[in-house]
Design a protein around this motif. Structure first.
Motif, PDB file in Angstrom:
ATOM      1  N   ALA A 148       0.845  -1.194   0.000  1.00 32.06           N
ATOM      2  CA  ALA A 148       0.000   0.000   0.000  1.00 32.06           C
ATOM      3  C   ALA A 148       0.875   1.237   0.000  1.00 32.06           C
ATOM      4  CB  ALA A 148      -0.927   0.010   1.220  1.00 32.06           C
ATOM      5  N   GLY A 149       0.284   2.350  -0.381  1.00 30.77           N
ATOM      6  CA  GLY A 149       1.000   3.616  -0.345  1.00 30.77           C
ATOM      7  C   GLY A 149       0.033   4.777  -0.343  1.00 30.77           C
ATOM      8  N   GLY A 150       0.455   5.878   0.270  1.00 30.29           N
ATOM      9  CA  GLY A 150      -0.394   7.056   0.332  1.00 30.29           C
ATOM     10  C   GLY A 150      -0.457   7.612   1.741  1.00 30.29           C
ATOM     11  N   SER A 151      -1.542   8.312   2.036  1.00 34.74           N
ATOM     12  CA  SER A 151      -1.760   8.906   3.368  1.00 34.74           C
ATOM     13  C   SER A 151      -2.924   8.203   4.046  1.00 34.74           C
ATOM     14  CB  SER A 151      -2.066  10.408   3.249  1.00 34.74           C
ATOM     15  OG  SER A 151      -0.943  11.124   2.803  1.00 34.74           O
ATOM     16  N   TRP A 152      -2.638   7.476   5.124  1.00 34.32           N
ATOM     17  CA  TRP A 152      -3.665   6.735   5.851  1.00 34.32           C
ATOM     18  C   TRP A 152      -4.142   7.577   7.033  1.00 34.32           C
ATOM     19  CZ3 TRP A 152      -3.884   4.042  10.731  1.00 34.32           C
ATOM     20  CH2 TRP A 152      -4.975   3.165  10.832  1.00 34.32           C
ATOM     21  N   TYR A 153      -5.406   7.982   6.991  1.00 32.78           N
ATOM     22  CA  TYR A 153      -6.004   8.821   8.034  1.00 32.78           C
ATOM     23  C   TYR A 153      -5.068   9.986   8.428  1.00 32.78           C
ATOM     24  CZ  TYR A 153     -10.012   5.772   8.765  1.00 32.78           C
ATOM     25  OH  TYR A 153     -11.169   5.064   8.600  1.00 32.78           O
ATOM     26  N   PRO A 154      -4.761  10.873   7.489  1.00 34.45           N
ATOM     27  CA  PRO A 154      -3.895  12.011   7.821  1.00 34.45           C
ATOM     28  C   PRO A 154      -4.519  12.878   8.913  1.00 34.45           C
ATOM     29  CG  PRO A 154      -5.018  12.372   5.728  1.00 34.45           C
ATOM     30  CD  PRO A 154      -5.275  10.950   6.111  1.00 34.45           C
ATOM     31  N   GLU A 155      -3.662  13.568   9.642  1.00 30.74           N
ATOM     32  CA  GLU A 155      -4.135  14.458  10.699  1.00 30.74           C
ATOM     33  C   GLU A 155      -4.952  15.606  10.093  1.00 30.74           C
ATOM     34  OE1 GLU A 155      -0.820  15.684  13.019  1.00 30.74           O
ATOM     35  OE2 GLU A 155      -0.362  13.659  13.709  1.00 30.74           O
ATOM     36  N   LYS A 156      -5.691  16.280  10.958  1.00 28.81           N
ATOM     37  CA  LYS A 156      -6.672  17.268  10.526  1.00 28.81           C
ATOM     38  C   LYS A 156      -6.115  18.283   9.523  1.00 28.81           C
ATOM     39  CE  LYS A 156      -9.990  20.620  12.388  1.00 28.81           C
ATOM     40  NZ  LYS A 156     -10.525  21.240  13.635  1.00 28.81           N
ATOM     41  N   ASP A 157      -4.963  18.863   9.837  1.00 23.10           N
ATOM     42  CA  ASP A 157      -4.397  19.896   8.955  1.00 23.10           C
ATOM     43  C   ASP A 157      -3.971  19.302   7.618  1.00 23.10           C
ATOM     44  OD1 ASP A 157      -4.844  21.783  10.874  1.00 23.10           O
ATOM     45  OD2 ASP A 157      -2.766  21.886  11.578  1.00 23.10           O
ATOM     46  N   GLU A 158      -3.407  18.083   7.650  1.00 23.08           N
ATOM     47  CA  GLU A 158      -2.988  17.435   6.415  1.00 23.08           C
ATOM     48  C   GLU A 158      -4.198  17.050   5.576  1.00 23.08           C
ATOM     49  OE1 GLU A 158      -0.349  14.203   7.077  1.00 23.08           O
ATOM     50  OE2 GLU A 158       1.262  15.469   7.864  1.00 23.08           O
ATOM     51  N   LEU A 159      -5.238  16.555   6.224  1.00 21.24           N
ATOM     52  CA  LEU A 159      -6.458  16.187   5.519  1.00 21.24           C
ATOM     53  C   LEU A 159      -7.051  17.408   4.820  1.00 21.24           C
ATOM     54  CD1 LEU A 159      -8.737  14.219   4.811  1.00 21.24           C
ATOM     55  CD2 LEU A 159      -9.746  14.689   7.060  1.00 21.24           C
ATOM     56  N   LYS A 160      -7.080  18.526   5.528  1.00 22.52           N
ATOM     57  CA  LYS A 160      -7.596  19.771   4.949  1.00 22.52           C
ATOM     58  C   LYS A 160      -6.769  20.184   3.732  1.00 22.52           C
ATOM     59  CE  LYS A 160      -8.606  24.589   6.158  1.00 22.52           C
ATOM     60  NZ  LYS A 160      -8.567  25.611   7.257  1.00 22.52           N
ATOM     61  N   ALA A 161      -5.441  20.070   3.839  1.00 23.59           N
ATOM     62  CA  ALA A 161      -4.546  20.468   2.752  1.00 23.59           C
ATOM     63  C   ALA A 161      -4.713  19.565   1.533  1.00 23.59           C
ATOM     64  CB  ALA A 161      -3.103  20.443   3.229  1.00 23.59           C
ATOM     65  N   ILE A 162      -4.885  18.262   1.776  1.00 23.26           N
ATOM     66  CA  ILE A 162      -5.063  17.321   0.662  1.00 23.26           C
ATOM     67  C   ILE A 162      -6.381  17.588  -0.053  1.00 23.26           C
ATOM     68  CG2 ILE A 162      -5.430  14.887   0.081  1.00 23.26           C
ATOM     69  CD1 ILE A 162      -3.463  14.223   2.389  1.00 23.26           C
ATOM     70  N   ARG A 163      -7.437  17.820   0.700  1.00 17.62           N
ATOM     71  CA  ARG A 163      -8.727  18.132   0.080  1.00 17.62           C
ATOM     72  C   ARG A 163      -8.642  19.417  -0.734  1.00 17.62           C
ATOM     73  NH1 ARG A 163     -12.503  16.405   5.262  1.00 17.62           N
ATOM     74  NH2 ARG A 163     -12.875  14.246   4.585  1.00 17.62           N
ATOM     75  N   GLN A 164      -7.941  20.380  -0.194  1.00 18.27           N
ATOM     76  CA  GLN A 164      -7.800  21.646  -0.908  1.00 18.27           C
ATOM     77  C   GLN A 164      -7.031  21.442  -2.214  1.00 18.27           C
ATOM     78  OE1 GLN A 164      -6.925  25.556   1.144  1.00 18.27           O
ATOM     79  NE2 GLN A 164      -4.951  25.242   0.146  1.00 18.27           N
ATOM     80  N   GLU A 165      -5.995  20.627  -2.183  1.00 18.08           N
ATOM     81  CA  GLU A 165      -5.200  20.367  -3.387  1.00 18.08           C
ATOM     82  C   GLU A 165      -6.036  19.628  -4.435  1.00 18.08           C
ATOM     83  OE1 GLU A 165      -1.478  20.800  -5.414  1.00 18.08           O
ATOM     84  OE2 GLU A 165      -2.263  21.650  -3.547  1.00 18.08           O
ATOM     85  N   ILE A 166      -6.869  18.685  -3.992  1.00 20.35           N
ATOM     86  CA  ILE A 166      -7.759  17.979  -4.922  1.00 20.35           C
ATOM     87  C   ILE A 166      -8.750  18.964  -5.537  1.00 20.35           C
ATOM     88  CG2 ILE A 166      -9.591  16.240  -5.092  1.00 20.35           C
ATOM     89  CD1 ILE A 166      -8.087  14.652  -2.923  1.00 20.35           C
ATOM     90  N   ASP A 167      -9.274  19.854  -4.710  1.00 15.00           N
ATOM     91  CA  ASP A 167     -10.223  20.871  -5.182  1.00 15.00           C
ATOM     92  C   ASP A 167      -9.574  21.761  -6.242  1.00 15.00           C
ATOM     93  OD1 ASP A 167     -12.363  22.673  -5.379  1.00 15.00           O
ATOM     94  OD2 ASP A 167     -11.651  23.857  -3.670  1.00 15.00           O
ATOM     95  N   TYR A 168      -8.365  22.230  -5.962  1.00 16.33           N
ATOM     96  CA  TYR A 168      -7.685  23.154  -6.873  1.00 16.33           C
ATOM     97  C   TYR A 168      -7.163  22.468  -8.132  1.00 16.33           C
ATOM     98  CZ  TYR A 168      -7.521  26.654  -3.080  1.00 16.33           C
ATOM     99  OH  TYR A 168      -7.830  27.549  -2.091  1.00 16.33           O
ATOM    100  N   ASN A 169      -6.761  21.207  -8.005  1.00  8.88           N
ATOM    101  CA  ASN A 169      -6.106  20.502  -9.111  1.00  8.88           C
ATOM    102  C   ASN A 169      -6.780  19.164  -9.385  1.00  8.88           C
ATOM    103  OD1 ASN A 169      -3.682  22.330  -9.626  1.00  8.88           O
ATOM    104  ND2 ASN A 169      -3.450  21.917  -7.438  1.00  8.88           N
ATOM    105  N   LEU A 170      -8.088  19.203  -9.539  1.00 12.55           N
ATOM    106  CA  LEU A 170      -8.854  17.970  -9.726  1.00 12.55           C
ATOM    107  C   LEU A 170      -8.407  17.214 -10.981  1.00 12.55           C
ATOM    108  CD1 LEU A 170     -11.111  16.137  -8.724  1.00 12.55           C
ATOM    109  CD2 LEU A 170     -12.739  17.538 -10.032  1.00 12.55           C
ATOM    110  N   GLY A 171      -8.075  17.943 -12.027  1.00 12.87           N
ATOM    111  CA  GLY A 171      -7.639  17.290 -13.259  1.00 12.87           C
ATOM    112  C   GLY A 171      -6.361  16.494 -13.058  1.00 12.87           C
ATOM    113  N   ASP A 172      -5.405  17.084 -12.340  1.00 12.39           N
ATOM    114  CA  ASP A 172      -4.154  16.374 -12.053  1.00 12.39           C
ATOM    115  C   ASP A 172      -4.418  15.150 -11.192  1.00 12.39           C
ATOM    116  OD1 ASP A 172      -2.814  18.316 -13.462  1.00 12.39           O
ATOM    117  OD2 ASP A 172      -2.095  19.394 -11.682  1.00 12.39           O
ATOM    118  N   TRP A 173      -5.317  15.307 -10.228  1.00 13.51           N
ATOM    119  CA  TRP A 173      -5.659  14.204  -9.321  1.00 13.51           C
ATOM    120  C   TRP A 173      -6.286  13.040 -10.087  1.00 13.51           C
ATOM    121  CZ3 TRP A 173      -4.882  12.264  -4.647  1.00 13.51           C
ATOM    122  CH2 TRP A 173      -5.807  11.378  -4.097  1.00 13.51           C
ATOM    123  N   THR A 174      -7.284  13.338 -10.879  1.00  9.30           N
ATOM    124  CA  THR A 174      -7.966  12.253 -11.598  1.00  9.30           C
ATOM    125  C   THR A 174      -7.067  11.616 -12.653  1.00  9.30           C
ATOM    126  OG1 THR A 174      -8.977  13.854 -13.131  1.00  9.30           O
ATOM    127  CG2 THR A 174     -10.276  13.181 -11.202  1.00  9.30           C
TER     128      THR A 174
END
Length: 220
Positions: free
Chosen positions: A112-138
């Motif tokens: 496995a690889g990635g972020s498993w249950y990231p802490e609150k601030d990290e979770l917020k940052a990851i969601r924000q990055e997905i929001d801003y760069n959804l095309g790169d994410w998908t």
């Protein structure tokens, strides 16, 4: 490669999970652990070839987890794990943020690889990055080379509704609901006892690497 004796030892632990048996078979445990450490050393070197954050000389002892369970707050009082866990990052198993993981257990092994249950601030940052760069994410998590191996990302703990601050009709809402961002792939015992086992495992990690880069950039 992982020795068949290592899997045999783990199977025996699951059938005799008590301190007396373990003490009598301590030499078998030490042999199995040495095998896992050697395997980990080879995987680290393979990882470092494409992931510059992983030092080629990272000590495998800093990556292989203890087989002894912490039973202080657990209803299950079995003293030993029935698997070997290997967590790899630039700081070995003691890390925050994204990392690589190998789970060795008879008929239940996986990488496995990635972020498993990231802490609150990290979770917020990851969601924000997905929001801003959804095309790169998908382009990473929906690419056939990724989905053919890992399928969908782990949905454990996924929210039922949109997280605060995001509309329910957001085009990436199903990703924004995630609380972990991990790719998982089962690996057979046959592949792990194969002489090409290190190549097989590092090949899977190389497919996860673009996800790791995205997540690292999100929390940087």
């Amino acid at each position: 490669m992982i020795s068949t004796q290592t899997f045999a030892f783990l199977k025996s632990v699951s059938e005799n999970n008590n301190r007396e048996w373990f003490q009598e078979h301590k030499s078998e445990y030490e042999e199995a652990r040495e095998n896992v450490l050697f395997f980990t050393e080879k995987v680290i070197k393979g990882l470092s070839a494409f992931d510059p954050t992983i030092p080629a000389d990272l000590n495998p002892k800093d990556c292989v987890m203890r087989i002894y369970r912490d039973i202080r707050f657990s209803k299950d009082k079995a003293p030993f794990k029935t698997n070997f866990g290997i967590a790899i990052s630039s700081n070995g198993k003691n890390f925050k943020g994204p990392g690589y993981y190998i789970h060795l257990q008879p008929d239940k092994s996986f990488v496995a690889g990635g972020s498993w249950y990231p802490e609150k601030d990290e979770l917020k940052a990851i969601r924000q990055e997905i929001d801003y760069n959804l095309g790169d994410w998908t382009s990473i998590v929906e690419h056939p080379a990724f989905t053919d191996v890992f399928g969908e990302l782990d949905t454990e703990g996924k929210l039922r509704t949109a997280p605060k601050g995001y509309p329910a009709d957001h085009p990436g809402i199903e990703y924004l609901k995630l609380k972990s961002f991990t790719a998982v792939c089962r690996v057979s015992d046959k592949d792990l006892v194969n002489r090409d086992s290190v190549k097989i495992v590092t090949g899977l990690f190389e497919k996860i690497y673009p996800l790791m880069v995205f997540l690292r950039n999100a929390i940087a």
